[in-house]
Design an enzyme around this catalytic site. Structure first.
Site, PDB file in Angstrom:
ATOM      1  CG  ASP A 188      21.226   7.961  11.716  1.00 29.63           C
ATOM      2  OD1 ASP A 188      21.036   8.055  12.953  1.00 29.63           O
ATOM      3  OD2 ASP A 188      20.749   8.752  10.902  1.00 29.63           O
ATOM      4  CG  ASP A 228      18.658   3.141   5.374  1.00 24.09           C
ATOM      5  OD1 ASP A 228      19.798   3.012   4.877  1.00 24.09           O
ATOM      6  OD2 ASP A 228      18.163   4.259   5.655  1.00 24.09           O
ATOM      7  CB  CYS A 283      -4.002  -5.545  -0.998  1.00 26.21           C
ATOM      8  SG  CYS A 283      -2.966  -4.238  -1.693  1.00 26.21           S
ATOM      9  CG  HIS A 289       0.405  -1.595  -0.504  1.00 23.57           C
ATOM     10  ND1 HIS A 289       0.004  -2.822  -0.971  1.00 23.57           N
ATOM     11  CD2 HIS A 289       1.166  -1.034  -1.494  1.00 23.57           C
ATOM     12  CE1 HIS A 289       0.488  -2.997  -2.196  1.00 23.57           C
ATOM     13  NE2 HIS A 289       1.201  -1.923  -2.530  1.00 23.57           N
TER      14      HIS A 289
END
Lengths: 417, 435
Positions: A120, A294, A337, A362
């Site tokens: 940025d 984002d 998981c 995850h």
């Protein structure tokens, strides 16, 4: 045009001469290949070819503020299928500073990330993090939180830092006004952002390997947005961002500004909607024609024990999961998981920081998988059906659908069942 | 108890004390083994601090035995009881031998919380009092392959009286007898091994009595407790361990608790210790440091007679081989203090140092990242600092143990000792110069 100016300044080697010629014709180092377009909505699937690798869009880009994605190694990030992530110019410009990063062969070398990076401009953090900032035509003035020295972040300075960082996509410095502000300040900021865009284009030393994106401003005012779009799309920039949103404005205003922007942006260039990362927002804004997103939310919320799931989120630290021996999401294929239960993660939060890393992994996997499914459904011509299924899974009943999402989707011909 | 399957096969005993061998018959199937001298894998609740299974398994040659502690586990007893399949499965540790100890070796336990019938452990929710009944119920829910018997180890403070030390030996023996009684009646613990705990503080006669009495019980091995870093100096520790080991059977392993510094490990191996806990690399990681001491004694002629290039910055070649006094001024009482075996990456000098932590190190961190990056991660408080340092420090530490075994096999322990201690001394010197 801008490339001409800057490349002209350093054509002292034959190699630079080569890139100079190339820059004249392309002025960018990305190509966008449209793979599929949804016949119903404005959604599209593209291959965005960037210097370090191709990026399949629509894409969610995880945020690695200080040259690291919280607790995750670059190999883990790569294994999750991430093709592009963010670094923050403000933070990296402060510590370790552009000179050091340049010595380390850019941010890629410093953090050893082999795929694409987007940085940025630093302007947003300045306005949001630093209290003592003053915006003038010159740039943003602020006091360093580390040594108290007054620093000026000008468009040239921002680009110079981003050139040192060596990101594949750089953002122009824009005059950021909170999306809840109205009146003449919004118009001033819009016009200034256009002037700063020109200064940024002129300042870019590496147009042949670093793509500078313009940022559309104009607050929540349609006329200002349109004026900004009209001006900025006249510039030879490789891509556009939709800025000034996702800052606490009404969602009704938000989606209208998004769709207005994509209506006026050129089809052949990528569109990046800044600061958006909630699952529903992603799906709706893909339908409105955005390619890139984002947000710090998925990784930040992970560290508080909030795991993202197709039905919303799951607060792993809550007592109800202490004896829940299923994985976070039984259908999820992420490393967390596949190995750990809610109960183990719940208990691990009391013993070790690795619990946070498990949820971070995850959540990134969730975001990237969501976008993968979105892309696949667009390619297979069933994006509208995907949206229906997605919404049904996310909300317990039709009357809990957020009205802005219903309206936004209706505007692109999807009527939620 | 079913006959002990755990078997220590010694291949070599150097100078009547240092032992090299393999601990066989580990795990439920009895197929796993662990080389000794060796160390266990230190974890918080089954997780090596900061690491996920992905980052952990960037390392090869990890020990086959994982250590968990009741201080982490006790508060989750109900959960484990409902889970039924034991801690290994609960924690997603599919392929490891599980050893369950009482306390976390990286934490000093406050004293004053044991009674004749109970000991206390400290978890995230505070203190938990364990009776033998509760302790054994926990073991049944954890279902480890081997565990440390309940013990009163509150003798590590210098001021502990002889009376208190004697009491700790008596209580620990009583706890052991009670544990064994319950153990033998518990089908769930069939095939699980028990380590008896040798106490005795810093009193030689009590140490000997504790060892002698414990050895009479049907235990698979011994934990040497109350000798941890900070409780006494190394010469006393060596003396006590040597005396204890004389009372212990040759064919059973001896696990020393709470000692992890490389110099102390070396001395304790010479006194006949077989097993250690690998909490030391964790402590080094927590203070933002990287282990960098050299343990390379390869006979490579190019390196012969010179310090190995493992750590480039080690300056002058002043030979202080064998001179261990340099370490004498280190504060042994404070385990959070940096030792001479590590470098402090928060130091500004690493800001623009683009070398790996240790030149030639094969760990994920050194193969992929530079000191300057680690420095940046540390000064910005980034979580990845802990991850990368833990990978390097764990890898380095286990590499040190592998080198130790190799040195024992080749009769080069003295050479290794000189190398390790000299490096340590040099680092200390350097620190003093800088200071």
């Amino acid at each position: 045009m801008a490339a001409t100016i800057e490349c002209g300044a350093d054509t002292n080697t034959s190699e630079n001469n080569m890139s100079f010629k190339k820059a004249l014709s392309v002025a960018s180092s990305l190509t966008l290949q449209i793979v599929a377009e949804c016949p119903v909505t404005k959604a599209r699937v593209c291959d965005l070819i960037l210097p370090h690798c191709a990026v399949n869009t629509p894409v969610f880009m995880p945020v690695g503020t200080q040259g690291t994605l919280k607790g995750i190694t670059v190999d883990q990030l790569e294994a999750l299928g991430c093709q592009i992530c963010l670094g923050n110019t403000y933070h990296l410009g402060m510590r370790p500073g552009p000179d050091l990063i340049e010595k380390a062969s850019g941010l890629h070398g410093f953090m050893n990330w082999k795929r694409n990076l987007l940085t940025d401009s630093g302007g947003f953090q300045m306005v949001s993090l630093v209290e003592l900032s003053e915006v003038t035509e010159e740039g943003v003035k602020f006091k360093s939180p580390y040594d108290g020295k007054e620093i000026l972040l000008s468009p040239e300075k921002s680009i110079s830092i981003q050139n040192s960082l060596g990101s594949d996509i750089m953002m122009q410095l824009d005059d950021v006004v909170s999306s809840t502000v109205t009146g003449p300040r919004v118009e001033e900021a819009m016009h200034r952002s256009i002037r700063w865009l020109d200064r940024c284009i002129a300042a870019n030393k590496n147009p042949h390997k670093q793509n500078l994106f313009a940022i559309i401003q104009g607050g929540l005012n349609s006329e200002l947005r349109k004026a900004c779009l009209a001006e900025m799309t006249k510039r030879e920039v490789p891509g556009f961002a939709i800025g000034g949103l996702s800052g606490g404005e009404e969602k009704d205003d938000f989606w209208r500004m998004v769709t207005l922007s994509t209506d006026h942006l050129p089809r052949e260039k990528p569109r990046y909607l800044m600061g958006v990362g909630y699952a529903v927002d992603l799906v709706v804004c893909v339908a409105l024609g955005c390619d890139m997103f984002d947000c710090v939310f998925p990784t930040r919320t992970a560290r508080f024990g909030s795991a993202l799931v197709p039905w919303g989120s799951l607060q792993v630290k809550q007592k109800q999961y202490a004896k829940d021996f299923q994985p976070i999401d039984p259908d999820c294929q992420c490393p967390t998981c596949k190995r750990h239960s809610r109960a183990y993660l719940h208990a691990l939060f009391k013993s070790d920081t690795a619990a946070m890393h498990h949820i971070t992994i995850h959540n990134i996997a969730y975001q990237l998988n969501l976008m993968r499914s979105v892309r696949q459904s667009i390619v297979e011509g069933r994006f509208p059906e995907f949206i229906q299924t997605f919404m049904k899974r996310m909300f317990p009943s039709r009357d809990q659908y957020p009205s802005w999402a219903v309206d936004a989707l209706a505007s692109v011909n999807v009527t939620l069942e | 108890m079913a006959g002990s399957r755990m078997q220590l096969e010694l291949s070599r005993v150097v100078q009547c004390t240092s032992r090299l061998g393999v601990l066989k018959g580990l795990g439920r199937t009895g197929q796993r083994s662990l080389e000794v001298p060796g160390c266990l894998l230190y974890t918080h609740f089954g997780t090596v601090p900061h690491l996920t299974q992905d980052t952990l398994h960037t390392m090869s040659n990890l020990p086959s035995v994982t250590q968990v502690t009741l201080s982490n586990i006790a508060e989750h007893q109900e959960v484990l009881e409902e889970f039924k399949d034991g801690f290994r499965k609960f924690a997603g540790l599919h392929d490891t031998v599980l050893y369950c100890s009482l306390h976390d070796p990286a934490m000093l336990c406050p004293t004053g919380y044991t009674t004749n019938k109970t000991v206390s452990v400290w978890g995230s929710g505070g203190r938990m009092e364990l009776t033998v009944a509760k302790f054994m119920a926990l073991q049944k829910s954890v279902q480890p392959d081997w565990y440390q018997s309940m013990a009163d180890g509150e003798t590590w403070q210098n001021s502990t009286s002889r009376k208190r030390v004697r009491k700790s030996v008596d209580r620990t023996l009583a706890h052991l007898d009670e544990c064994l009684l319950v153990h033998q009646k518990s089908q769930e613990l069939d095939g699980v091994e028990v380590f008896g705990v040798v106490e005795g503080g810093d009193i030689l006669e009590e140490r000997v009595r504790s060892a002698r009495e414990t050895a009479k019980r049907p235990v698979a091995g011994f934990c040497l407790d109350g000798l941890q870093t900070g409780s006494m100096d190394q010469s006393l520790r060596t003396q006590l361990i040597a005396a204890v080991n004389k009372e212990l059977p040759e064919d059973k392993p001896r696990l020393l608790q709470g000692v992890g510094r490389p110099d102390e490990v070396l001395a304790c191996i010479e006194a006949g210790v077989d097993l250690f806990e690998s909490f030391f690399p964790f402590q080094v990681t927590e203070r933002g440091c990287a282990l960098c001491f050299s343990f390379d004694i390869s006979p490579d002629p190019e390196r012969a007679g010179r310090a190995p290039p493992a750590v480039l910055e080690l300056g002058e070649e002043k030979d202080t081989a064998g001179d261990t006094k340099q370490n004498g001024d280190l504060n042994h009482d404070d385990q959070t203090q940096m030792t001479s075996f590590e470098i402090n990456l928060k130091d500004r000098r690493y800001q623009d140092d683009f070398r790996p932590l240790v030149e030639g190190c094969g760990c994920y961190c050194c193969q992929n990242h530079q000191r300057a990056y680690l420095h940046h991660l540390l000064v910005t408080n980034e979580l990845l600092a802990g991850v990368l340092l833990m990978i390097h420090n764990t890898s380095h530490y286990h590499g040190f143990f592998a080198a130790l075994r190799e040195a024992l096999a080749e009769d080069k322990l003295d050479l290794l000792k000189r190398r390790v201690l000299r490096d340590g001394a040099r680092q200390t010197e350097r620190k003093e110069q800088d200071g």
